[in-house]
Design an enzyme around this catalytic site. Sequence first.
Site, PDB file in Angstrom:
ATOM      1  N   GLU A 208       0.860  -1.185   0.000  1.00  0.00           N
ATOM      2  CA  GLU A 208       0.000   0.000   0.000  1.00  0.00           C
ATOM      3  C   GLU A 208       0.896   1.234   0.000  1.00  0.00           C
ATOM      4  OE1 GLU A 208      -3.465  -0.246   2.289  1.00  0.00           O
ATOM      5  OE2 GLU A 208      -3.970   1.871   2.065  1.00  0.00           O
ATOM      6  N   ARG A 209       0.628   2.122  -0.947  1.00  0.00           N
ATOM      7  CA  ARG A 209       1.423   3.350  -1.105  1.00  0.00           C
ATOM      8  C   ARG A 209       2.902   3.049  -1.314  1.00  0.00           C
ATOM      9  NH1 ARG A 209      -3.077   5.958  -2.296  1.00  0.00           N
ATOM     10  NH2 ARG A 209      -4.604   5.764  -0.645  1.00  0.00           N
ATOM     11  N   ASN A 251      -3.553  -2.029   7.300  1.00  0.00           N
ATOM     12  CA  ASN A 251      -4.769  -2.645   6.746  1.00  0.00           C
ATOM     13  C   ASN A 251      -4.368  -4.078   6.418  1.00  0.00           C
ATOM     14  OD1 ASN A 251      -6.095  -0.138   6.716  1.00  0.00           O
ATOM     15  ND2 ASN A 251      -5.243   0.348   4.703  1.00  0.00           N
ATOM     16  N   LYS A 328      -4.557  -0.528  13.785  1.00  0.00           N
ATOM     17  CA  LYS A 328      -5.384   0.556  13.237  1.00  0.00           C
ATOM     18  C   LYS A 328      -6.819   0.150  13.547  1.00  0.00           C
ATOM     19  CE  LYS A 328      -6.588   2.511   8.668  1.00  0.00           C
ATOM     20  NZ  LYS A 328      -6.140   2.643   7.262  1.00  0.00           N
ATOM     21  N   GLU A 332     -11.136   3.998   8.808  1.00  0.00           N
ATOM     22  CA  GLU A 332     -11.221   3.615   7.399  1.00  0.00           C
ATOM     23  C   GLU A 332     -11.684   2.158   7.225  1.00  0.00           C
ATOM     24  OE1 GLU A 332      -8.112   6.692   5.363  1.00  0.00           O
ATOM     25  OE2 GLU A 332      -7.286   4.748   5.867  1.00  0.00           O
ATOM     26  N   ARG A 365      -2.659   3.166  16.874  1.00  0.00           N
ATOM     27  CA  ARG A 365      -2.629   4.357  16.015  1.00  0.00           C
ATOM     28  C   ARG A 365      -3.717   5.369  16.391  1.00  0.00           C
ATOM     29  NH1 ARG A 365      -3.067   3.728  10.349  1.00  0.00           N
ATOM     30  NH2 ARG A 365      -1.301   5.014   9.778  1.00  0.00           N
ATOM     31  N   ASP A 409      -3.004  14.097   7.627  1.00  0.00           N
ATOM     32  CA  ASP A 409      -2.446  12.900   6.990  1.00  0.00           C
ATOM     33  C   ASP A 409      -0.967  13.173   6.777  1.00  0.00           C
ATOM     34  OD1 ASP A 409      -2.270  10.442   5.852  1.00  0.00           O
ATOM     35  OD2 ASP A 409      -4.074  10.632   4.664  1.00  0.00           O
ATOM     36  N   GLU A 431       4.463   8.890  13.902  1.00  0.00           N
ATOM     37  CA  GLU A 431       4.563   8.129  12.650  1.00  0.00           C
ATOM     38  C   GLU A 431       4.859   9.114  11.529  1.00  0.00           C
ATOM     39  OE1 GLU A 431       1.434   5.102  11.904  1.00  0.00           O
ATOM     40  OE2 GLU A 431       1.198   6.009   9.930  1.00  0.00           O
ATOM     41  N   GLU A 437       3.782   9.292  -0.289  1.00  0.00           N
ATOM     42  CA  GLU A 437       2.396   9.217  -0.760  1.00  0.00           C
ATOM     43  C   GLU A 437       1.892  10.552  -1.312  1.00  0.00           C
ATOM     44  OE1 GLU A 437      -0.277   7.839   2.252  1.00  0.00           O
ATOM     45  OE2 GLU A 437      -2.062   8.243   1.055  1.00  0.00           O
ATOM     46  N   GLU A 559       6.387  21.560  -2.362  1.00  0.00           N
ATOM     47  CA  GLU A 559       5.289  22.256  -1.690  1.00  0.00           C
ATOM     48  C   GLU A 559       4.818  23.449  -2.534  1.00  0.00           C
ATOM     49  OE1 GLU A 559       6.734  24.259   1.808  1.00  0.00           O
ATOM     50  OE2 GLU A 559       4.762  24.318   2.744  1.00  0.00           O
TER      51      GLU A 559
HETATM   52  O1  GCW Z   1      -3.564   8.423   4.138  1.00  0.00           O
HETATM   53  C1  GCW Z   1      -4.162   7.221   4.257  1.00  0.00           C
HETATM   54  C2  GCW Z   1      -3.599   6.397   3.160  1.00  0.00           C
HETATM   55  C3  GCW Z   1      -3.976   4.946   3.307  1.00  0.00           C
HETATM   56  C4  GCW Z   1      -3.451   4.489   4.663  1.00  0.00           C
HETATM   57  C5  GCW Z   1      -4.081   5.356   5.750  1.00  0.00           C
HETATM   58  C6  GCW Z   1      -3.524   5.021   7.112  1.00  0.00           C
HETATM   59  C7  GCW Z   1      -2.664   2.325   5.269  1.00  0.00           C
HETATM   60  O2  GCW Z   1      -4.051   6.909   1.946  1.00  0.00           O
HETATM   61  O3  GCW Z   1      -3.400   4.233   2.269  1.00  0.00           O
HETATM   62  O4  GCW Z   1      -3.731   3.149   4.893  1.00  0.00           O
HETATM   63  O5  GCW Z   1      -3.771   6.693   5.501  1.00  0.00           O
HETATM   64  O6  GCW Z   1      -2.554   5.654   7.497  1.00  0.00           O
HETATM   65  O7  GCW Z   1      -4.033   4.140   7.765  1.00  0.00           O
END
Ligand code: GCW
Length: 725
Positions: A208-209, A251, A328, A332, A365, A409, A431, A437, A559
Site C-alpha cells: 500500500e502506497r 490494513n 489501526k 477507514e 494508532r 495525513d 509516525e 504518498e 510544496e
Molecule cells: O492516508 C491514508 C492512506 C492509506 C493508509 C491510511 C492510514 C494504510 O491513503 O493508504 O492506509 O492513511 O494511514 O491508515
Amino acid sequence: MKVLKTASSLLLVVVLLLQFTACKNEGKNEREEPDVFTYSTEDESGYDLWLRYPTVSSANYLKKARELISYILMPDTSREVLYSAYSELQRGLSGLLGTDEIPTKEEIDKSGALILGVADDPIVSEIASKNSLSVTDTDGYLIKKVNINGSDATLILGQSDSGVLYGAFKLLEILSTQEDISSLSVSDAPKIKWRVLNQWDNWDGSIERGYSGKSIYDWGTLPKIKDSRLTDFARANASVGINTVVINNVNTSNNYINSRYLSKIAAVADVYRRYGIRLALSVNFDAPSALGNLTTNDPLSKDVIKWWQDKTAEIYAAIPDFAGFLIKADSEGRSGPSKYQRTHAEGANMLADALEPYGGIVMWRAFVYGDVAKKLSDDICNQSYEFFKPQDEQFKDNVIIQSKNGPRDFLPREPVSPLFGGMKQTNMGIEFQITQEYTGQNTDLCYLVSQWKYYLDFDLMLNDSPKDIPTTLSQILQGNIYSETNTLIAGVSNVGSCESWNDGLLSQANWYGFGRLAWNPELTEKEITETWIKMTFNNQEDVVNTISKILYGSWELYESYTSPYAMGMTAAVSNHYDPDLSYRNSNGTICVDRAGIGNNRSSTSKGNKTDATAQYSEELAAILNNIDTCPEELICWFHHVSPKRVMSNGKTLIDNIYEGLVAAPQAVSDMKTAILSLKGEIDDKRFAMIVKDFDEQYNNSTRWSEAMIKFFEQQTKITCTAQGS
Ligand code: GCW
C-alpha cells in the site's frame, strides 16, 4: 578492494594535491606526502545503498587507516549480533582498506588490533577497567584508541551486543567519510527506545502506497530464505539504528497471525534478530472472530481476552523477542472497540495485558476520524485530538499511541499534531511517512529529512512543562518533557523489491535520514545529508555540495507547486499524486475564493471557524490565532487569508503563490542541470537513474503548475502575471 584490484575496473579521478600539509605531531614538524585521490566510477545498481565500502579515496588517509587497523581480535562469534558486527567490519574494512580480508588473531601481539565486545567479555573487561571506560546507556557504544602493553589498538565497547553492532557501523562511517582518526574517541547511544520501520506490505506481495516494486517478502517460498535480500535489508536498517520492523500493512490480512503461517514469520524474525531488530505485526481488532470463530471481539469479554493471550503466547513461542502489535482500529473501515461501546484505552490495554509478561508493546494508532469521531468537530483535523485527549491517563505503560506527524495525513506540510504535548500522561510516538504518498511518489524528488526536521524542531510552547528546556516535538518524543518510558519514532517504509530498494535513487536518502533521526532527533540536516552523500556516492566536495543543495531545496519546491502555505490537500483522492482541484470544502481539503485562501481554523477570527488552535497550548494558540503572528508557512492552514495580503517579503500572498508556481518547472530543470554537472564524478548507471527522474518531475511540475494557476485564477479572479526567468 575489488575496484582497485580488478584489471578491468575503471580508475577515475586521480588528483594530485600539490600542497604539502604541515602537521604537528609529538612536538616535531612533519610533512605529509602530497596526497593522491582515487575514486571509482564503476557502475553500481544502488543495491548496496550507503554500505558500499569502496577503498578509501585519499592515499594518505588510507595509510593511516591501515596503521590503525591491521587485524581483528576474534570476538565470540557464537553470539549472533556480535557475529554480525564482526562480519560487517570484515566486509567493510576489507573494502575500505583495499584488501581481501582482514586477518584475525586470538591475542594482541602488535599494534593495529580492533577489539570488540561488551564490558563482561574477557579481554575487553581488562582493557575497560584499566582505562576506566564504561558504557551505561542502553545500546550505547564507545569507540576509543587504547594502548595495551605498548600496542596501540582500537576498542569498540558496547553496552550490549547491539551497541557493539552500532559502534561497528559508526567506525565504518568514520572511515568512509574520512573523519579524523588520529585520536579516536566517539561515544553515542540512541535517544529513542523504539526506532521502528512500518512496512505497509500485503500478503499478496503488493505494498500500500509503495512505489518501489513489490514486497520483499515472498510468502510462497518462506520459511525457506532464497537469497540475501532480507539480510541486506536488516543490515541497512541496523546501520542507521532501526531496531524494530513491523512487516505488514496496518490494513492487514489475518494470515500474519494464523498458526499455519507462523513458521514463515519466525523465519523472517530469525534473520532480523541477528541484526538486533525485533519483528512486530499489525493485527486486526476483529481477529478473534475472524480467526477464532468467536462471536464477539469485545475487549472486556473473557473469551476475547483469553484468545489474545493464547495467540500472544503462541507467537512468543515461535518468536521469543517479538516486539508487539501495531493496530489501526475504528479507522477507514477497520474494526475497533467502538462497536462494543468500549474505549480505545480498554481495547489497547487488553492487548497490552497479553503482551506485558513478554515485554511486548502495543502501538495503537491515533489515525481515527470519521464514523466514530462523527459526533466530534466537523473539522476532520480536530477529531483525533478530541477523540484521544479525554483518554489521556488511561493507557497502560506498554501502550504507545502512534500519531501521524500532523492532524490530517501526510500532506506536504501540516502543523505538528496537537496530540504531542496534549497527551501528557501517555506514551506518545510519532509516525512519519518515508514513502512519498503525498510528496511525489518517488518520481518527484522530495527530501523528507527537511520536513521531519521542521516538525521535530517545532516548539509546542507547553507553558506547563515541568522542565526548563524548549518544548520542541523532538524533546517531547525523547521523553524529556513528560518522562515517557516507552519512546517511539516510526516511519512508513519506502522499500520495495526493485534493485535499488527505492525506485528514485535519491529517495534512499529518506530511508537513511529517517533512521538517523529516529536514533537522535536532534541531529542536524547537514550532518545527516553530508554523511549520506559521502557514503552513497563519494567525498568529492563538488559531489557533496551539488547533491546536498538539490536535496535541501526539494521539499519546499514540491510544496510550492502542490500545496503552498499549507493550504491543504490538493491531490486527487484516487491516487494522491495528480492535481485535483475540482472540489473544495473546509475539512482539511482546499478552500479558495475571492475573499481568501485557506481554512479558518482559528478561535478568534470571524466567520466559519473550527477552533483547531484551541488544541494547542495557550501561548502557541495565541500566536496561531493571530494572522499577524501565525508562522507564514502555516498561514493558510489556520486562516482564510486574503489573496492581497502583503507577506513578509513585501509581495502579496497570491503573487508569491503565482511566482512559486511559474518558477517550479524551471527550478526542476535547474536541479537536473546541477546533476548533469556531476557526469564522470559518480558512476554512469546511478547517474542515469537520477537524471531520468528529473525529466519526469519536470513534466509533473508543469502539469501541476498549470492546473494550480488555472484554479487560483478562477477562484480568486486575479490573473497570474508572474513571469518565468
Ligand atoms: O492516508 C491514508 C492512506 C492509506 C493508509 C491510511 C492510514 C494504510 O491513503 O493508504 O492506509 O492513511 O494511514 O491508515
